[in-house]
Design a protein around this motif. Structure first.
Motif, PDB file in Angstrom:
ATOM      1  N   TYR A 172      13.179   3.840 -12.943  1.00 42.86           N
ATOM      2  CA  TYR A 172      12.648   2.516 -13.232  1.00 42.86           C
ATOM      3  C   TYR A 172      11.138   2.515 -13.465  1.00 42.86           C
ATOM      4  CZ  TYR A 172      17.182   1.637 -11.144  1.00 42.86           C
ATOM      5  OH  TYR A 172      18.516   1.670 -10.843  1.00 42.86           O
ATOM      6  N   ARG A 173      10.525   3.706 -13.471  1.00 42.47           N
ATOM      7  CA  ARG A 173       9.098   3.800 -13.757  1.00 42.47           C
ATOM      8  C   ARG A 173       8.882   4.585 -15.044  1.00 42.47           C
ATOM      9  NH1 ARG A 173       5.453   5.833  -9.126  1.00 42.47           N
ATOM     10  NH2 ARG A 173       3.920   4.630 -10.315  1.00 42.47           N
ATOM     11  N   THR A 174       7.813   4.273 -15.746  1.00 45.79           N
ATOM     12  CA  THR A 174       7.509   4.956 -17.002  1.00 45.79           C
ATOM     13  C   THR A 174       6.500   6.071 -16.757  1.00 45.79           C
ATOM     14  OG1 THR A 174       5.798   3.318 -17.471  1.00 45.79           O
ATOM     15  CG2 THR A 174       7.990   2.925 -18.402  1.00 45.79           C
ATOM     16  N   ALA A 175       6.677   7.168 -17.458  1.00 46.83           N
ATOM     17  CA  ALA A 175       5.774   8.313 -17.323  1.00 46.83           C
ATOM     18  C   ALA A 175       4.457   8.028 -18.058  1.00 46.83           C
ATOM     19  CB  ALA A 175       6.445   9.560 -17.883  1.00 46.83           C
ATOM     20  N   PRO A 176       3.327   8.596 -17.615  1.00 44.71           N
ATOM     21  CA  PRO A 176       3.217   9.385 -16.388  1.00 44.71           C
ATOM     22  C   PRO A 176       3.100   8.475 -15.169  1.00 44.71           C
ATOM     23  CG  PRO A 176       1.100   9.263 -17.489  1.00 44.71           C
ATOM     24  CD  PRO A 176       2.079   8.534 -18.376  1.00 44.71           C
ATOM     25  N   ALA A 177       3.817   8.812 -14.131  1.00 45.69           N
ATOM     26  CA  ALA A 177       3.809   7.999 -12.908  1.00 45.69           C
ATOM     27  C   ALA A 177       3.335   8.857 -11.744  1.00 45.69           C
ATOM     28  CB  ALA A 177       5.199   7.449 -12.628  1.00 45.69           C
ATOM     29  N   VAL A 178       2.596   8.253 -10.848  1.00 47.48           N
ATOM     30  CA  VAL A 178       2.112   8.963  -9.662  1.00 47.48           C
ATOM     31  C   VAL A 178       2.794   8.393  -8.432  1.00 47.48           C
ATOM     32  CG1 VAL A 178      -0.119   9.509 -10.680  1.00 47.48           C
ATOM     33  CG2 VAL A 178       0.162   7.383  -9.397  1.00 47.48           C
ATOM     34  N   GLU A 179       2.906   9.228  -7.407  1.00 44.63           N
ATOM     35  CA  GLU A 179       3.474   8.762  -6.142  1.00 44.63           C
ATOM     36  C   GLU A 179       2.354   8.242  -5.242  1.00 44.63           C
ATOM     37  OE1 GLU A 179       6.075  11.628  -4.312  1.00 44.63           O
ATOM     38  OE2 GLU A 179       7.682  11.046  -5.686  1.00 44.63           O
ATOM     39  N   GLU A 180       2.656   7.175  -4.520  1.00 38.50           N
ATOM     40  CA  GLU A 180       1.677   6.569  -3.626  1.00 38.50           C
ATOM     41  C   GLU A 180       2.371   6.131  -2.341  1.00 38.50           C
ATOM     42  OE1 GLU A 180      -1.410   4.054  -6.118  1.00 38.50           O
ATOM     43  OE2 GLU A 180       0.644   3.622  -6.773  1.00 38.50           O
ATOM     44  N   ARG A 181       1.588   6.048  -1.274  1.00 39.55           N
ATOM     45  CA  ARG A 181       2.108   5.495  -0.016  1.00 39.55           C
ATOM     46  C   ARG A 181       1.605   4.068   0.099  1.00 39.55           C
ATOM     47  NH1 ARG A 181       1.601   5.469   5.974  1.00 39.55           N
ATOM     48  NH2 ARG A 181      -0.650   5.889   5.879  1.00 39.55           N
ATOM     49  N   ILE A 182       2.472   3.111  -0.241  1.00 43.24           N
ATOM     50  CA  ILE A 182       2.068   1.700  -0.220  1.00 43.24           C
ATOM     51  C   ILE A 182       3.023   0.847   0.618  1.00 43.24           C
ATOM     52  CG2 ILE A 182       0.840   1.842  -2.416  1.00 43.24           C
ATOM     53  CD1 ILE A 182       3.252   0.554  -3.757  1.00 43.24           C
ATOM     54  N   ASP A 183       4.062   1.465   1.186  1.00 47.62           N
ATOM     55  CA  ASP A 183       4.989   0.762   2.081  1.00 47.62           C
ATOM     56  C   ASP A 183       4.725   1.259   3.504  1.00 47.62           C
ATOM     57  OD1 ASP A 183       7.101  -0.521   0.030  1.00 47.62           O
ATOM     58  OD2 ASP A 183       6.518   1.468  -0.672  1.00 47.62           O
ATOM     59  N   TYR A 184       4.692   0.334   4.451  1.00 46.35           N
ATOM     60  CA  TYR A 184       4.221   0.687   5.789  1.00 46.35           C
ATOM     61  C   TYR A 184       5.048   0.040   6.888  1.00 46.35           C
ATOM     62  CZ  TYR A 184      -0.123   2.153   3.467  1.00 46.35           C
ATOM     63  OH  TYR A 184      -1.038   2.763   2.663  1.00 46.35           O
ATOM     64  N   MET A 185       4.914   0.649   8.068  1.00 42.66           N
ATOM     65  CA  MET A 185       5.284  -0.003   9.315  1.00 42.66           C
ATOM     66  C   MET A 185       4.037   0.009  10.194  1.00 42.66           C
ATOM     67  SD  MET A 185       8.050   0.968  12.279  1.00 42.66           S
ATOM     68  CE  MET A 185       9.417   0.159  11.454  1.00 42.66           C
ATOM     69  N   PHE A 186       3.546  -1.176  10.520  1.00 43.46           N
ATOM     70  CA  PHE A 186       2.417  -1.325  11.429  1.00 43.46           C
ATOM     71  C   PHE A 186       2.939  -1.830  12.779  1.00 43.46           C
ATOM     72  CE2 PHE A 186       0.297  -1.747   7.282  1.00 43.46           C
ATOM     73  CZ  PHE A 186      -0.747  -0.843   7.446  1.00 43.46           C
ATOM     74  N   ILE A 187       2.392  -1.294  13.865  1.00 42.21           N
ATOM     75  CA  ILE A 187       2.862  -1.606  15.217  1.00 42.21           C
ATOM     76  C   ILE A 187       1.677  -2.021  16.085  1.00 42.21           C
ATOM     77  CG2 ILE A 187       4.089  -0.711  17.247  1.00 42.21           C
ATOM     78  CD1 ILE A 187       5.160   1.517  15.441  1.00 42.21           C
ATOM     79  N   ARG A 188       1.911  -2.988  16.958  1.00 45.49           N
ATOM     80  CA  ARG A 188       0.893  -3.365  17.934  1.00 45.49           C
ATOM     81  C   ARG A 188       1.555  -3.702  19.253  1.00 45.49           C
ATOM     82  NH1 ARG A 188      -2.382  -8.276  16.183  1.00 45.49           N
ATOM     83  NH2 ARG A 188      -0.938  -9.449  17.479  1.00 45.49           N
ATOM     84  N   ASP A 189       0.980  -3.229  20.328  1.00 45.72           N
ATOM     85  CA  ASP A 189       1.510  -3.522  21.662  1.00 45.72           C
ATOM     86  C   ASP A 189       1.302  -4.988  22.023  1.00 45.72           C
ATOM     87  OD1 ASP A 189       2.166  -0.892  21.924  1.00 45.72           O
ATOM     88  OD2 ASP A 189       0.584  -0.397  23.370  1.00 45.72           O
ATOM     89  N   GLY A 190       2.178  -5.490  22.897  1.00 49.96           N
ATOM     90  CA  GLY A 190       1.963  -6.780  23.524  1.00 49.96           C
ATOM     91  C   GLY A 190       1.203  -6.606  24.819  1.00 49.96           C
ATOM     92  N   ARG A 191       1.034  -7.710  25.552  1.00 46.12           N
ATOM     93  CA  ARG A 191       0.272  -7.638  26.794  1.00 46.12           C
ATOM     94  C   ARG A 191       1.029  -6.914  27.903  1.00 46.12           C
ATOM     95  NH1 ARG A 191      -1.278 -13.066  25.176  1.00 46.12           N
ATOM     96  NH2 ARG A 191      -3.446 -13.017  24.458  1.00 46.12           N
ATOM     97  N   SER A 192       2.349  -7.093  27.966  1.00 47.62           N
ATOM     98  CA  SER A 192       3.125  -6.464  29.034  1.00 47.62           C
ATOM     99  C   SER A 192       4.201  -5.515  28.516  1.00 47.62           C
ATOM    100  CB  SER A 192       3.788  -7.548  29.906  1.00 47.62           C
ATOM    101  OG  SER A 192       4.641  -8.365  29.120  1.00 47.62           O
TER     102      SER A 192
END
Length: 342
Positions: free
Chosen positions: A177-197
């Motif tokens: 589904y992408r047209t050449a030339p295409a590059v790979e990138e890291r643009i999808d993430y999981m971000f995590i943060r602790d709660g208080r307890s």
């Protein structure tokens, strides 16, 4: 999905009712019986969450900074982007789960300020929660950008892939589904943060749904993005406070980018207002002239007048609202800088 046995699955770009229904059915077969969805289609955000865990609360918040409506070929302005904000009931306690899809870059970009305002709005909305937060999705940014640092330095989030030392590109170069030339990138993430307890720690994170296969003899894929599958453990919070010096540096860099985009957007509004008024001043007299060529002249005058009205409409409406959104992003950034997450 059943083979992966997830507790929660989040999707972006679910644009049609048929796609939404197919994913919900597949999720039910995998035991993901709790569903949160924002309506598909134009202005529907395309976000979907399927969960084994009960959903205690949910809401959708639209991004105030939306981009440029006249660039219909980009589509982001008209796609209703924002973030879904859910509270999930786990055995260890409630966890806040967020799914989002930020404005795309489109190569040469021009949307850095728009995307930064979206990151700041998201970070500010999650700033005061006492529960652990897991934020996932297509953030359309790379880790060396200030947008990433706003999330980590000012928002207190940890990038799960960095935490595990397992970065993987998620935008796939070999996708049909992408047209050449295409590059790979890291643009999808999981971000995590602790709660208080209660804290959250990523034990594993890996790329999934990256296979290329055939449908009716033609190459196909699940998406032009790979999915991410992570295993998290909920336990005592262990998060360390962000460094104040780094927070100030990040806030300064973000402020400069916002001010630059504000200046560009204000100049765009001035240009549109001027062009709109000039077009009408030229078009209106021509509409009332006579002569052999009056029909053609009136047609061209009406066309020019329509262009003028369109520019006035863009200046008075979306462009002015974008300036307001960027102004509010500056205010939110100041709040985050004064009191970054600790």
């Amino acid at each position: 999905m059943a083979a992966l046995a997830p507790d929660v699955a989040a999707f972006q770009e679910v644009w049609t009712e048929a796609a939404m229904e197919a994913l919900i059915l597949s999720g039910r077969e995998a035991g993901l019986v709790h569903v949160w969805q924002n309506r598909p289609g134009l202005a529907g955000s395309g976000l979907l969450v399927l969960s084994k865990l009960p959903i205690l609360e949910s809401r959708f918040e639209a991004f105030e900074s939306r981009g440029r409506p006249e660039r219909v070929w980009h589509g982001d302005y008209h796609s209703g982007k924002g973030f879904g904000d859910l509270t999930l009931d786990t055995a260890a306690g409630p966890v806040r789960f967020v799914v989002t899809h930020l404005h795309a870059g489109y190569g040469t970009d021009g949307y850095d300020g728009t995307r930064l305002a979206q990151v700041i709005q998201l970070t500010a909305a999650l700033r005061s929660t006492a529960t652990p937060v897991i934020a996932v999705g297509d953030f359309n940014l790379e880790e060396d950008e200030v947008h990433h640092r706003v999330l980590t330095d000012l928002g207190g989030f940890r990038d799960a892939a960095i935490e595990r030392g397992h970065r993987q590109q998620t935008l796939l170069a070999n996708s049909p589904y992408r047209t050449a030339p295409a590059v790979e990138e890291r643009i999808d993430y999981m971000f995590i943060r602790d709660g208080r307890s209660l804290g959250a720690v990523a034990r594993t994170i890996d790329r999934v749904f990256e296979e290329i296969f055939e449908i009716d003899g033609r190459p196909a894929a699940h998406s032009d993005h790979a999915g991410l599958l992570a295993s998290l453990e909920l336990d005592r919070p262990t998060q360390l406070p962000a460094g104040s010096a780094r927070s100030r540096e990040t806030a300064l860099a973000a402020s400069k980018l916002l001010e630059l985009d504000l200046d560009t957007t204000r100049r765009r509004r001035t240009t549109r207002l001027g062009f709109g008024v000039l077009s009408l001043l030229i078009a209106l007299p021509a509409c009332f002239g006579g002569g052999v060529h009056s029909t053609r002249r009136r047609f061209l005058a009406a066309l020019l007048g329509a262009v003028g009205v369109g520019n006035l409409g863009l200046a008075a409406g979306p462009t002015t609202r974008q300036i307001g959104a960027l102004d509010r992003a500056v205010e939110r950034l100041e709040t985050l800088e004064d009191s970054p997450f600790r």
